[in-house]
Scaffold this active site. Structure first.
Site, PDB file in Angstrom:
ATOM      1  N   SER A  44      -7.120   4.722  -1.003  1.00  0.00           N
ATOM      2  CA  SER A  44      -6.924   3.277  -1.113  1.00  0.00           C
ATOM      3  C   SER A  44      -8.214   2.513  -1.369  1.00  0.00           C
ATOM      4  CB  SER A  44      -6.261   2.735   0.158  1.00  0.00           C
ATOM      5  OG  SER A  44      -4.946   3.207   0.260  1.00  0.00           O
TER       6      SER A  44
ATOM      7  N   ASP B 247       0.849  -1.197   0.000  1.00  0.00           N
ATOM      8  CA  ASP B 247       0.000   0.000   0.000  1.00  0.00           C
ATOM      9  C   ASP B 247       0.884   1.246   0.000  1.00  0.00           C
ATOM     10  OD1 ASP B 247      -1.949   2.084   0.767  1.00  0.00           O
ATOM     11  OD2 ASP B 247      -3.262   0.372   1.142  1.00  0.00           O
TER      12      ASP B 247
ATOM     13  N   THR C 158      -8.203  -1.649   1.720  1.00  0.00           N
ATOM     14  CA  THR C 158      -7.602  -2.558   0.745  1.00  0.00           C
ATOM     15  C   THR C 158      -8.131  -3.990   0.891  1.00  0.00           C
ATOM     16  OG1 THR C 158      -5.695  -1.097   0.703  1.00  0.00           O
ATOM     17  CG2 THR C 158      -5.405  -3.251  -0.287  1.00  0.00           C
TER      18      THR C 158
ATOM     19  N   GLU D 263      -1.641  -7.846   1.690  1.00  0.00           N
ATOM     20  CA  GLU D 263      -1.327  -6.417   1.711  1.00  0.00           C
ATOM     21  C   GLU D 263      -0.322  -6.030   2.787  1.00  0.00           C
ATOM     22  OE1 GLU D 263      -4.054  -3.796   3.533  1.00  0.00           O
ATOM     23  OE2 GLU D 263      -3.396  -2.030   2.419  1.00  0.00           O
TER      24      GLU D 263
ATOM     25  N   HIS E 194       2.550   8.028   5.715  1.00  0.00           N
ATOM     26  CA  HIS E 194       1.667   9.134   6.101  1.00  0.00           C
ATOM     27  C   HIS E 194       2.243   9.925   7.265  1.00  0.00           C
ATOM     28  CE1 HIS E 194      -1.932   9.102   3.664  1.00  0.00           C
ATOM     29  NE2 HIS E 194      -2.060   7.791   3.773  1.00  0.00           N
TER      30      HIS E 194
ATOM     31  N   HIS F 278      -1.327  11.111  -0.237  1.00  0.00           N
ATOM     32  CA  HIS F 278      -0.978  10.288  -1.403  1.00  0.00           C
ATOM     33  C   HIS F 278      -0.480  11.156  -2.562  1.00  0.00           C
ATOM     34  CE1 HIS F 278      -4.056   7.039   0.058  1.00  0.00           C
ATOM     35  NE2 HIS F 278      -3.079   7.272   0.918  1.00  0.00           N
TER      36      HIS F 278
ATOM     37  N   ASP G  80      -1.215   0.472  -4.743  1.00  0.00           N
ATOM     38  CA  ASP G  80      -2.510   1.063  -5.074  1.00  0.00           C
ATOM     39  C   ASP G  80      -2.401   2.553  -5.361  1.00  0.00           C
ATOM     40  OD1 ASP G  80      -1.801   1.518  -2.459  1.00  0.00           O
ATOM     41  OD2 ASP G  80      -3.793   1.172  -1.645  1.00  0.00           O
ATOM     42  N   HIS G  81      -1.287   3.145  -4.963  1.00  0.00           N
ATOM     43  CA  HIS G  81      -1.002   4.573  -5.185  1.00  0.00           C
ATOM     44  C   HIS G  81       0.365   4.824  -4.596  1.00  0.00           C
ATOM     45  CE1 HIS G  81      -1.351   5.393  -0.952  1.00  0.00           C
ATOM     46  NE2 HIS G  81      -2.412   4.594  -0.944  1.00  0.00           N
TER      47      HIS G  81
END
Lengths: 652, 652
Positions: A222, A173, A284, A435, A444, A612, A485-486
């Protein structure tokens, strides 16, 4: 015809430029809205709902006089065919008309002035339809007499022969190429610029990049991005497997089927495994089975693992075979959750594991629920290096208030998932999503050390998975994919002499501790020493996390924070704190990096963390169909490639 | 044996941890130094020099008593063979012993205190040797009686059959995947998260990542990284096709042969083209022909284009067929350059072009030098959108003081280079390097708009190149590669409402103009409007550069600067200024973004600009041998793959 309809769509798109950032309703090009929207792609036979809306704004820049059209009509046109009323086309009854209103702000000035724009709506929804024949379709909403909103839909024409028995999809992630580069640097020894060992990811034969954009914003969250990866549909931030309509209800939005649901529908005896280091209600893992416009509906998420959807007829779904992760608070009875899910899963023949020992001892021939602590799983760094940080957390998953001190990691969970699925589904095959959630969570909070530790744990898990599949004789029949996912806007520009930084009195002098170009020097994270950490053969993590010369790491956008470029030995970072508890006003936490320099934020002051980023993310693939994953493509192609490889297209 | 020698090397490597960032001499693991160093890779038959040094530090942490060993010996051992004295192995005379001393600082504290460590040196150099037989070798320096420094060398065992007639290598200097993502977003229209058009790069069948690390630092500069791409040897920051020894002379360091030199040596009638938007003495073009430890030796660079090396016997080299770019100041007579290179090139049968018209009219059957202005070429944005910025520059390439106002871009230069090389070398084939230099240069100054404009010009050039090769019937015989030499830590995290930002009074309120996740919205750079820019079919740039909602862009490390997230219409940015002219003390330039927020730097205060970053960079390949370029590998593999594809290995 295709070209013409694209031109039409672009013209419509341009007409709403005034509201590019603040939007009346994402995916809605004018006053008529069709969901799935223009440019939607479908797997042949994939179930979906259709939501139609007609808007009548009563004030603001789009204001018009009169009620929203209650008499709109809707047709489907297959390429080179004639428009057919949707009820006839799908052989369904005409849905009943719904009405509501909603409000939005046209921009930040309107928000500051609290002058919302109000919109009246008429709407209908068609439930659980499917397009079985590949090709191009026009879905046309006719309203206000002569107005039209056209959505061009494509049902992809895919081969239907199954080529892979098993698929394992790893998601780091928030993981980017930049982070992989940094993780390699701190965990793998090099001599004169050349690595002596490779990451598991570096050994994959096929590399691709996927574009992660949302339907209505170029930065995704996400929920939205996992939805694209698992269903082939891009939607809106915070949505799980629905397009977001303008109604208030988070459970009435138009749904579409996920890879887990489709795989199980085609192969009732195929296995599904869901593994995450996040709390299991998080986006996720949730996106494999949940359908809601609000990812925060945690009880809905857990209930869909247990029983699928109950509010509408939907795909038959009797739960994953394996569900492993954290977030015990959503399984226990609480204000939000009226049921004890541990009991319910146990009644459905799951064995339930609350710690690593129980996980490893769980029978491989039984379904398995493993929930190992409340909240997110402790990071690799805390579980393996700074273990004192596991104490006094009162986070044991039974809610007893004890500490969860016997924790598995991503590797132990994933390998156990394979054992169970291999035992139970060696004929029909299986799909696993695994994940590494806290690459994102620790990015973050600007805790780069912990984030890179999670990434290295993912790499070690991939390595161990490939070894296990080889051992089980399943490797050649298993498609292995690793992607994200990003991204987060992370990179490294050099090194920091932490001793020198500590010795300086002010920020401008402290900054001289940073070395770049030739002064970046070599990684000290892989050199030995009396207290250096040691790992098994083939396992690569830093041998020390606190060398004198650390990485000069950063992200491109951040809250106010202090930075001293040192590992946080006392637990995960909290870079910014709310001033007097005001959640709209974050300042740097002095305590977070006492000796550090002050970096003024570039994000709004209500942001406590980083966010993100835009970047395309890497895709690594090996096994059957690996050739589908090379080059540059959309995130939704991951879904279509997996579906193709599992032979799930019903076309022709 | 290989394993044993790796263990030996790691042990040696660990012994010098005290000086990881500040190093006595990069690539030198102990008091004996062998260049090429441990882990060096060679193309079979590639010429190189060998430098040996023995050090005797007279103070500092490594201090020892006595002179450096003048009686060191040196042997080469082919795997499973016996050590053979180098003179015998290479059939060369014993080189004469050299002596010098040098000084270095052990860390920043020593630098502040001005307490250098002094080292006495004995040294020898073997000129222009080669290893023709693939396999593993140990190069062993014996000194101080029992001490040894072993360098493990590998001559790669490559197929010798030529598979490509032509190779074109595009380098987006400093270009990363993150920048490609942002460039796509501002130039290509999308509907509901799906692009309606693709970049040329997105259409390449094969994608790879290359690791850019230096020999002795994990961050590279462009000299060092171009050296790796063209020669297969990683070296030190600022070095061009030499390993850097400890002597003062920038021209006596041990050299190795480049792809241009090897290709011409094997195929005297093959064509070489060098194209760059930088000044032509800059590192990326220079690294095809230059050999010096100091990339700042501009006259050396230009002289090697003209006549190759004159100080030592080296490969026969009679200059590139095409040399196009900027930097007229290095071609005119000056204090540094005693010769007028325009005259010299003209005497060598080059036609010389000073503007776009002359470039396009130049005969295709003649060698071509094109120098279009002093300094770097004006950016795409200034040449095509903000053309007033071309005025009053007194930069015409003849030194007359006129303005250069008839400028070609990367596309015009590259297509002309192909025309000339195709006309002159249609039998023997050609190699072109084409560099989009100012992706890097504009990233350095945080001018993201200009950098992305350069990247889009590169993409347009790649598109037009592929079309031209198809038209010429050469596409199937041409290997096309697009890559970068290093990254910058750039990404985008959302959008900025510039109107709202301008309307706020203080920095903390201005930051509320930033939108992330769903508030990032959609790109406004591709929407129409009365003054929108229009391009030919297939050409994609933003239709406007100054929308209200711009990108929230940033890099991970920066000097002090102001940021208002708007295009700089008056010319390239200067984000920081030296306080009272003190080049060790840069502050934000208020003038650079008057309405912007202040962002305190994270780099040393002597940095006026951003710096390079760690990230692996993408590689796009199509044509013969494209399959060699998938997956993750070292930057040097680009060289070996090109050499293999051109059949330049002499092995077996």
């Amino acid at each position: 015809m295709r070209t013409l309809s694209i031109v039409h769509a672009i013209a419509a798109f341009v007409s709403c430029t005034a509201a590019q950032t603040f939007q009346r309703l994402g995916g809605c090009p004018d006053l008529g809205c069709v969901f799935p929207p223009d440019q939607a792609d479908f797997l042949a036979g994939q179930y979906f709902d259709i939501r139609l809306e007609v808007h009548s704004p009563i004030n603001g820049s789009e204001a018009r006089v009169g009620e929203p059209d209650p008499n709109f009509t809707f047709t489907i046109t297959k390429k080179r065919g004639k428009p057919i009323a949707a009820t006839k086309f799908f052989k369904v009854d005409e849905p009943k008309l719904e009405r509501w209103d909603f409000s939005w702000y046209e921009d930040r000035f309107a928000e500051d002035a609290d002058t919302p724009s109000i919109v009246n709506v008429t709407s209908k929804i068609y439930r659980r339809v499917a397009l079985k024949e590949p090709g191009e379709y026009e879905a046309t909403l006719n309203y206000y007499g002569s107005q039209k909103t056209v959505a061009n839909w494509l049902v992809r024409d895919l081969p239907t022969k199954r080529r892979a028995k098993n698929v394992i999809l790893f998601i780091g992630d928030g993981m980017t190429t930049n982070m992989i580069t940094a993780a390699r640097l701190i965990a793998h020894k090099s001599i004169n610029g050349k690595y002596m060992t490779k990451m598991a990811l570096d050994k994959f034969p096929v590399l691709g990049h996927q574009m992660t954009h949302s339907m209505d914003s170029f930065i995704t969250d996400s929920a939205n991005s996992a939805t694209a990866l698992y269903s082939g549909h891009k939607t809106t931030v915070n949505a799980l497997n629905v397009y977001v309509d303008s109604s208030e209800d988070p459970f009435d939005d138009p749904k579409f089927e996920t890879i887990a649901e489709i795989f199980r529908r085609h192969h009732p005896h195929a296995g599904i495994g869901i593994v995450s280091t996040a709390f299991l209600a998080d986006a996720t893992p949730a996106a494999l089975t949940s359908h809601t416009s609000d990812r925060g509906e945690y009880d809905h998420v857990i209930s869909t693992y247990y029983e699928g959807l109950t509010n509408y007829t939907w795909t038959e779904w009797n739960g994953p075979d394996v569900l492993l992760g954290a977030g015990a608070e959503n399984f226990l009875k609480s204000e939000d959750a009226k049921r004890d899910y541990y009991d319910l899963f146990a009644q459905n023949d799951y064995s339930v594991a609350w710690n690593k020992t129980a996980l490893q001892n769980a029978p491989n021939d039984q379904k398995l629920l493993g929930v190992f602590q409340t909240s997110n799983l402790a990071t690799w760094l805390d579980r393996n290096v700074y273990q004192a940080n596991l104490l006094n957390k009162t986070n044991y998953p039974d809610g007893s208030g004890r500490d969860a001190d016997d924790l598995p990691g991503l590797k132990e969970m994933t390998l156990k998932a394979i054992d169970v699925l291999h035992e139970r589904h060696s004929d029909d095959g299986w799909f696993i999503m695994s994940e590494a959630a806290s690459v994102d969570k620790q990015m973050h909070t600007l805790d780069y050390d912990r984030a890179l530790g999670e990434l290295l744990e993912l790499d070690d898990t991939v390595r161990a998975t490939i070894e296990k599949l080889k051992h089980l004789g399943e490797l050649e029949d298993t498609l292995v994919i690793v992607t994200a996912d990003h991204g987060h806007g992370f990179d490294v520009t050099g090194s920091v002499d932490t001793k020198y930084l500590e010795a300086q009195d002010d920020d401008r002098h402290k900054r001289s501790a940073v070395g770049y170009y030739e002064s970046s020097g070599l990684s000290q994270y892989t050199t030995g020493g009396p207290n250096s950490l040691r790992y098994s053969e083939g396992v690569h993590f830093p041998t020390r996390w606190d060398p004198r010369y650390t990485l000069h790491s950063g992200v491109v956008a951040f809250p106010d924070h202090h930075e001293n470029y040192q590992v946080h030995k006392d637990g995960p970072r909290t870079p910014a704190l709310a001033a007097q508890g005001d959640k709209n006003n974050y300042y740097a936490s002095y305590k977070d990096a006492v000796s550090g320099i002050l970096i003024n934020g570039t994000l709004p002051v209500d942001a406590a963390q980083g966010v993100h980023s835009l970047t395309d993310v890497p895709v690594f693939a090996q096994g059957p169909c690996q050739e589908l994953f090379g080059g540059v493509y959309s995130s939704i192609d991951i879904f279509f490639n997996i579906a193709e490889c599992l032979g799930l297209s019903e076309g022709k």
